[in-house]
Design a protein around this motif. Structure first.
Motif, PDB file in Angstrom:
ATOM      1  N   GLY A   1      30.658  22.731  62.762  1.00 46.69           N
ATOM      2  CA  GLY A   1      30.733  21.371  63.254  1.00 46.69           C
ATOM      3  C   GLY A   1      29.681  21.104  64.304  1.00 46.69           C
ATOM      4  N   ASP A   2      28.989  19.956  64.188  1.00 49.45           N
ATOM      5  CA  ASP A   2      28.037  19.524  65.213  1.00 49.45           C
ATOM      6  C   ASP A   2      28.820  18.702  66.226  1.00 49.45           C
ATOM      7  N   VAL A   3      29.220  19.337  67.326  1.00 49.78           N
ATOM      8  CA  VAL A   3      30.154  18.695  68.254  1.00 49.78           C
ATOM      9  C   VAL A   3      29.461  17.785  69.242  1.00 49.78           C
ATOM     10  N   ALA A   4      28.154  17.960  69.451  1.00 50.67           N
ATOM     11  CA  ALA A   4      27.382  17.126  70.368  1.00 50.67           C
ATOM     12  C   ALA A   4      25.912  17.367  70.070  1.00 50.67           C
ATOM     13  N   PRO A   5      25.009  16.499  70.510  1.00 48.40           N
ATOM     14  CA  PRO A   5      23.581  16.746  70.264  1.00 48.40           C
ATOM     15  C   PRO A   5      23.146  18.101  70.823  1.00 48.40           C
ATOM     16  N   GLY A   6      22.622  18.950  69.954  1.00 49.98           N
ATOM     17  CA  GLY A   6      22.153  20.264  70.383  1.00 49.98           C
ATOM     18  C   GLY A   6      23.237  21.310  70.530  1.00 49.98           C
ATOM     19  N   ILE A   7      24.489  21.011  70.117  1.00 46.61           N
ATOM     20  CA  ILE A   7      25.590  21.970  70.232  1.00 46.61           C
ATOM     21  C   ILE A   7      26.319  22.053  68.898  1.00 46.61           C
ATOM     22  N   SER A   8      26.433  23.273  68.357  1.00 42.97           N
ATOM     23  CA  SER A   8      27.139  23.498  67.099  1.00 42.97           C
ATOM     24  C   SER A   8      28.134  24.630  67.271  1.00 42.97           C
ATOM     25  N   LEU A   9      29.286  24.487  66.632  1.00 45.40           N
ATOM     26  CA  LEU A   9      30.314  25.519  66.629  1.00 45.40           C
ATOM     27  C   LEU A   9      30.612  25.903  65.188  1.00 45.40           C
ATOM     28  N   GLY A  10      30.754  27.208  64.935  1.00 46.29           N
ATOM     29  CA  GLY A  10      31.008  27.666  63.588  1.00 46.29           C
ATOM     30  C   GLY A  10      32.001  28.805  63.545  1.00 46.29           C
TER      31      GLY A  10
ATOM     32  N   PHE B   1      23.354  26.617  70.941  1.00 43.44           N
ATOM     33  CA  PHE B   1      22.893  25.589  71.876  1.00 43.44           C
ATOM     34  C   PHE B   1      21.379  25.416  71.734  1.00 43.44           C
ATOM     35  N   ASP B   2      20.948  24.157  71.587  1.00 43.18           N
ATOM     36  CA  ASP B   2      19.522  23.823  71.498  1.00 43.18           C
ATOM     37  C   ASP B   2      19.213  22.725  72.512  1.00 43.18           C
ATOM     38  N   PRO B   3      19.005  23.104  73.799  1.00 44.17           N
ATOM     39  CA  PRO B   3      18.785  22.101  74.839  1.00 44.17           C
ATOM     40  C   PRO B   3      17.381  21.509  74.850  1.00 44.17           C
ATOM     41  N   GLY B   4      16.497  22.015  73.986  1.00 40.30           N
ATOM     42  CA  GLY B   4      15.122  21.535  73.977  1.00 40.30           C
ATOM     43  C   GLY B   4      14.146  22.524  74.562  1.00 40.30           C
ATOM     44  N   TRP B   5      14.633  23.583  75.184  1.00 43.39           N
ATOM     45  CA  TRP B   5      13.783  24.638  75.752  1.00 43.39           C
ATOM     46  C   TRP B   5      14.335  26.002  75.344  1.00 43.39           C
ATOM     47  N   GLY B   6      14.384  26.181  74.009  1.00 44.92           N
ATOM     48  CA  GLY B   6      14.858  27.450  73.470  1.00 44.92           C
ATOM     49  C   GLY B   6      16.112  27.267  72.640  1.00 44.92           C
ATOM     50  N   HIS B   7      16.540  28.368  72.021  1.00 44.57           N
ATOM     51  CA  HIS B   7      17.754  28.395  71.206  1.00 44.57           C
ATOM     52  C   HIS B   7      18.638  29.521  71.721  1.00 44.57           C
ATOM     53  N   TYR B   8      19.941  29.249  71.927  1.00 46.46           N
ATOM     54  CA  TYR B   8      20.846  30.211  72.542  1.00 46.46           C
ATOM     55  C   TYR B   8      22.145  30.271  71.735  1.00 46.46           C
ATOM     56  N   GLU B   9      22.706  31.485  71.666  1.00 44.64           N
ATOM     57  CA  GLU B   9      23.915  31.686  70.878  1.00 44.64           C
ATOM     58  C   GLU B   9      24.912  32.569  71.610  1.00 44.64           C
ATOM     59  N   ILE B  10      26.190  32.276  71.397  1.00 44.79           N
ATOM     60  CA  ILE B  10      27.294  33.124  71.837  1.00 44.79           C
ATOM     61  C   ILE B  10      28.206  33.320  70.633  1.00 44.79           C
ATOM     62  N   TYR B  11      28.600  34.565  70.370  1.00 42.82           N
ATOM     63  CA  TYR B  11      29.474  34.777  69.221  1.00 42.82           C
ATOM     64  C   TYR B  11      30.519  35.835  69.528  1.00 42.82           C
ATOM     65  N   GLY B  12      31.603  35.790  68.760  1.00 40.38           N
ATOM     66  CA  GLY B  12      32.670  36.778  68.850  1.00 40.38           C
ATOM     67  C   GLY B  12      32.975  37.310  67.468  1.00 40.38           C
ATOM     68  N   LEU B  13      33.464  38.552  67.406  1.00 41.11           N
ATOM     69  CA  LEU B  13      33.746  39.200  66.130  1.00 41.11           C
ATOM     70  C   LEU B  13      35.094  39.889  66.202  1.00 41.11           C
ATOM     71  N   GLN B  14      35.960  39.590  65.229  1.00 40.30           N
ATOM     72  CA  GLN B  14      37.211  40.313  65.070  1.00 40.30           C
ATOM     73  C   GLN B  14      37.079  41.175  63.819  1.00 40.30           C
ATOM     74  N   ARG B  15      37.179  42.491  63.995  1.00 39.00           N
ATOM     75  CA  ARG B  15      36.982  43.438  62.902  1.00 39.00           C
ATOM     76  C   ARG B  15      38.153  44.409  62.906  1.00 39.00           C
ATOM     77  N   PHE B  16      38.637  44.743  61.747  1.00 35.89           N
ATOM     78  CA  PHE B  16      39.892  45.462  61.636  1.00 35.89           C
ATOM     79  C   PHE B  16      39.685  46.914  61.237  1.00 35.89           C
ATOM     80  N   PHE B  17      38.728  47.573  61.899  1.00 29.25           N
ATOM     81  CA  PHE B  17      38.563  49.011  61.801  1.00 29.25           C
ATOM     82  C   PHE B  17      37.864  49.476  63.054  1.00 29.25           C
ATOM     83  N   SER B  18      37.843  50.795  63.286  1.00 26.79           N
ATOM     84  CA  SER B  18      37.279  51.345  64.510  1.00 26.79           C
ATOM     85  C   SER B  18      35.765  51.213  64.509  1.00 26.79           C
TER      86      SER B  18
END
Length: 367
Positions: free
Chosen positions: A141-150, A217-234
């Motif tokens: 979803g494009d929640v705001a200009p320059g901000i996407s959540l997936g 996040f794309d504020p106009g001076w670079g591209h930045y990402e934050i992510y999380g992972l749920q994995r069901f093995f060691s």
């Protein structure tokens, strides 16, 4: 240059130690196996809604009879095959099929075919790059200009290893698929059968798909990402870092440099007098630096457990357009790559080895 392992088996971690007769070998190979076939089909439902389908394959897969010996024939390999639905009015996007994982960094937003893929000639890319294409269902979803959540539900595949100082199963102390040692049952790979599409294919015993979330996040001076992972093995991965730098000195020239590191954390234990796990200091590394007739026979010495602790990589290269016009584009590329492999400390020390690799490539793009 020490002999790099074959691309089918490389993944950087098989760079040979001095015990191997391949350590001082020099090799040259030419290949057209990275030639790709791709197809993009798009159709607009209305001014706001669009359906797309993308397919891409190459010849880096390995069939039962594939080889360089005479015909240079290689089985086609599926890289991408997916459909997308985009609604620009709602800022909503769905993807279903096989493509780069949501963990893979994008150039802008969370957009298919806009992933920030290293420009390397080497199809294994660089250490630290999240190199995986897998089945998934993704919503963005494009929640705001320059901000996407997936969020993405993806098909995982665990690579699990177990080692013992006495190496009761497998070569070099690694279990091939599981077994029983001192009453301890180990099972982490099942082999498909019954004549279906998993015939003779090793599959891991994952109980549920991966669940991945990403904010871009794309504020106009670079591209930045934050992510999380749920994995069901060691998963004992400690860190996985890649640094990228791509420059364009003039039109038609791309110069790139990448540096990466991957490192795992030791996790070992004892069962009676037998040592299990990763990075146990009781493992023997005594013969990793000694060439013997045993190793010339293609075997790994029992006293060279050498659990991998760290991989580092530095890669530099360029792509230069030599023709761009009505008949497509022709580009020439050259690349240098340095790989360093280091093992955990064991009996005899903590051996390390390295590799220097040079690639050249000529590519034609019809459009």
């Amino acid at each position: 240059m020490k002999r790099p392992p074959h691309p089918r088996e490389r993944f950087f971690a098989t760079t040979p130690y001095p015990f191997s007769p391949l350590y001082n070998e020099h090799e040259f190979h030419g290949s057209a196996r990275q030639s790709r076939i791709s197809l993009l089909v798009e159709g607009n439902i209305d001014p706001y809604q669009k359906l797309s389908g993308f397919y891409e394959s190459d010849f880096l897969g390995v069939g039962n009879t594939s080889n360089y010996n005479e015909s240079n024939s290689w089985a086609p390999r599926l890289r991408h095959a997916y459909f997308t639905y985009d609604n620009s009015g709602w800022g909503f996007h769905i993807l279903a099929g096989q493509t780069w994982s949501l963990l893979t960094q994008n150039q802008v937003g969370i957009t298919p075919r806009k992933e920030n893929i290293p420009l390397t000639i080497d199809a294994n890319y660089v250490v630290g790059f999240n190199y995986i294409r897998q089945w998934q269902i993704r919503a963005v979803g494009d929640v705001a200009p320059g901000i996407s959540l997936g969020v993405s539900v993806e098909n995982p595949a665990a690579i699990v290893g177990a080692s013992t100082a006495t190496a009761p199963l497998g070569t070099g102390g690694a279990f091939a698929s599981g077994g029983i040692v001192n009453g301890t049952v180990v099972n982490f790979v099942n082999t498909g059968g019954g004549g279906d599409f998993l015939q003779n294919v090793n599959v891991t015993t994952d109980q549920a798909p991966d669940i991945i979330e990403k904010a871009a996040f794309d504020p106009g001076w670079g591209h930045y990402e934050i992510y999380g992972l749920q994995r069901f093995f060691s998963d004992n991965t400690l860190r996985c870092v890649t640094g990228l730098c791509t420059a364009h000195p003039w039109e038609g020239l791309d110069v790139y440099a990448y540096a990466g590191i991957e490192e795992v954390q030791a996790n070992f234990f004892n069962v009676g007098t037998t040592l299990f796990g990763l990075g146990n200091p009781g493992f023997s590394n005594a013969t990793c630096l000694v060439t013997t007739p045993f190793s010339f026979a293609g075997n790994t010495p029992a006293d060279c457990i050498a659990n991998n602790k760290r991989l580092t990589d530095v890669t530099v290269g360029f792509w230069q357009n030599v023709y761009k016009g009505d008949y497509g584009r022709v580009a020439f590329g050259a690349q240098y790559e340095y790989i360093k492999r280091k093992a955990f400390v064991g009996i005899g020390g903590d051996p390390s080895t390295d590799d220097n690799v040079v690639f050249t490539s000529v590519r034609y793009y019809p459009f």
